[in-house]
Each structure stands twice: as C-alpha cells, then as structure tokens.
Design a protein around this motif. Sequence first.
Motif, PDB file in Angstrom:
ATOM      1  N   ARG A 190      23.697 -15.916  -4.780  1.00 10.87           N
ATOM      2  CA  ARG A 190      22.693 -16.970  -4.595  1.00 10.87           C
ATOM      3  C   ARG A 190      21.510 -16.505  -3.759  1.00 10.87           C
ATOM      4  N   ASP A 191      21.745 -15.577  -2.845  1.00 10.41           N
ATOM      5  CA  ASP A 191      20.670 -15.073  -1.981  1.00 10.41           C
ATOM      6  C   ASP A 191      21.108 -13.716  -1.464  1.00 10.41           C
ATOM      7  N   PHE A 192      20.165 -12.921  -0.964  1.00  7.10           N
ATOM      8  CA  PHE A 192      20.512 -11.599  -0.464  1.00  7.10           C
ATOM      9  C   PHE A 192      19.452 -11.119   0.511  1.00  7.10           C
ATOM     10  N   THR A 193      19.843 -10.144   1.322  1.00  7.02           N
ATOM     11  CA  THR A 193      18.894  -9.484   2.210  1.00  7.02           C
ATOM     12  C   THR A 193      18.434  -8.205   1.531  1.00  7.02           C
ATOM     13  N   CYS A 194      17.557  -7.480   2.168  1.00  2.56           N
ATOM     14  CA  CYS A 194      16.978  -6.263   1.587  1.00  2.56           C
ATOM     15  C   CYS A 194      18.069  -5.248   1.229  1.00  2.56           C
ATOM     16  N   TYR A 212      17.774  -2.235   0.459  1.00  8.13           N
ATOM     17  CA  TYR A 212      17.408  -0.857   0.797  1.00  8.13           C
ATOM     18  C   TYR A 212      17.720  -0.498   2.241  1.00  8.13           C
ATOM     19  N   GLN A 213      18.260  -1.427   2.999  1.00  9.23           N
ATOM     20  CA  GLN A 213      18.680  -1.157   4.370  1.00  9.23           C
ATOM     21  C   GLN A 213      20.079  -0.546   4.351  1.00  9.23           C
ATOM     22  N   SER A 214      20.489   0.059   5.464  1.00 13.72           N
ATOM     23  CA  SER A 214      21.835   0.643   5.523  1.00 13.72           C
ATOM     24  C   SER A 214      22.912  -0.434   5.507  1.00 13.72           C
ATOM     25  N   ILE A 215      22.587  -1.652   5.969  1.00 14.66           N
ATOM     26  CA  ILE A 215      23.498  -2.796   5.888  1.00 14.66           C
ATOM     27  C   ILE A 215      22.751  -3.934   5.202  1.00 14.66           C
ATOM     28  N   SER A 216      23.355  -4.482   4.163  1.00 13.71           N
ATOM     29  CA  SER A 216      22.751  -5.619   3.466  1.00 13.71           C
ATOM     30  C   SER A 216      23.811  -6.692   3.249  1.00 13.71           C
ATOM     31  N   TYR A 217      23.346  -7.917   3.007  1.00  9.01           N
ATOM     32  CA  TYR A 217      24.242  -9.056   2.850  1.00  9.01           C
ATOM     33  C   TYR A 217      23.896  -9.820   1.587  1.00  9.01           C
ATOM     34  N   GLU A 218      24.924 -10.482   1.006  1.00  4.97           N
ATOM     35  CA  GLU A 218      24.735 -11.338  -0.151  1.00  4.97           C
ATOM     36  C   GLU A 218      25.479 -12.639   0.073  1.00  4.97           C
ATOM     37  N   LEU A 219      24.859 -13.741  -0.282  1.00  3.92           N
ATOM     38  CA  LEU A 219      25.506 -15.051  -0.274  1.00  3.92           C
ATOM     39  C   LEU A 219      26.002 -15.286  -1.693  1.00  3.92           C
ATOM     40  N   CYS A 220      27.314 -15.416  -1.858  1.00  2.15           N
ATOM     41  CA  CYS A 220      27.915 -15.467  -3.192  1.00  2.15           C
ATOM     42  C   CYS A 220      28.712 -16.742  -3.415  1.00  2.15           C
ATOM     43  N   ASP A 221      28.809 -17.147  -4.680  1.00  3.07           N
ATOM     44  CA  ASP A 221      29.674 -18.244  -5.116  1.00  3.07           C
ATOM     45  C   ASP A 221      30.703 -17.682  -6.076  1.00  3.07           C
ATOM     46  N   ARG A 280      30.966 -24.513   0.472  1.00  2.91           N
ATOM     47  CA  ARG A 280      29.577 -24.057   0.336  1.00  2.91           C
ATOM     48  C   ARG A 280      28.726 -24.474   1.535  1.00  2.91           C
ATOM     49  N   ALA A 281      28.874 -25.703   2.021  1.00  2.00           N
ATOM     50  CA  ALA A 281      28.049 -26.188   3.130  1.00  2.00           C
ATOM     51  C   ALA A 281      28.272 -25.355   4.395  1.00  2.00           C
ATOM     52  N   ILE A 282      29.510 -25.026   4.680  1.00  2.00           N
ATOM     53  CA  ILE A 282      29.817 -24.236   5.883  1.00  2.00           C
ATOM     54  C   ILE A 282      29.301 -22.813   5.728  1.00  2.00           C
ATOM     55  N   THR A 283      29.556 -22.211   4.577  1.00  2.00           N
ATOM     56  CA  THR A 283      29.113 -20.835   4.341  1.00  2.00           C
ATOM     57  C   THR A 283      27.593 -20.742   4.354  1.00  2.00           C
TER      58      THR A 283
END
Length: 73
Positions: A15-19, A21-30, A57-60
Amino acid sequence: MDPPIRPMGHSIRVRDFTCPYQSISYELCDYGGESFIRRTRRHGDACFVDEAARGRRAITTAIWEQLRSGDAR
C-alpha cells in the motif's frame, strides 16, 4: 513458543513504501484482511527481509505513520 509461520501467497498488496534505494527500506502491506510492515535491509550483495506481526489495518497504519514521521520506537 513462536506461532507457526503462515504461508504467504501471491496476493500481498503493497500500500505504501519508503525509498527502495536506501540500505533500509519499509513497505506497508496487506494480506488476507490483515496488515503488516516489511523491512528490507541491504548489505553488500546480501538482502535481509523482516516482517512485523500481522494485525488490524488501523493499528498497523498508525504505526506506519509513526515510522514515516520518525516517531516509531
């Protein structure tokens, strides 16, 4: 004792993600009516993926907003 790992199908929705290309990245997933945050760490040629526990979903989403704003702990 840790709960058994649930098999992951091919229906994860990012649903969303951070860059990425960084050494650490994050994704918001369903997945299957639940949400979770995935962290990807890159070190040289190695790639390590960690996933938070699945939950409502609301908490995450609230945790995701804290992570994006730099307030998550």
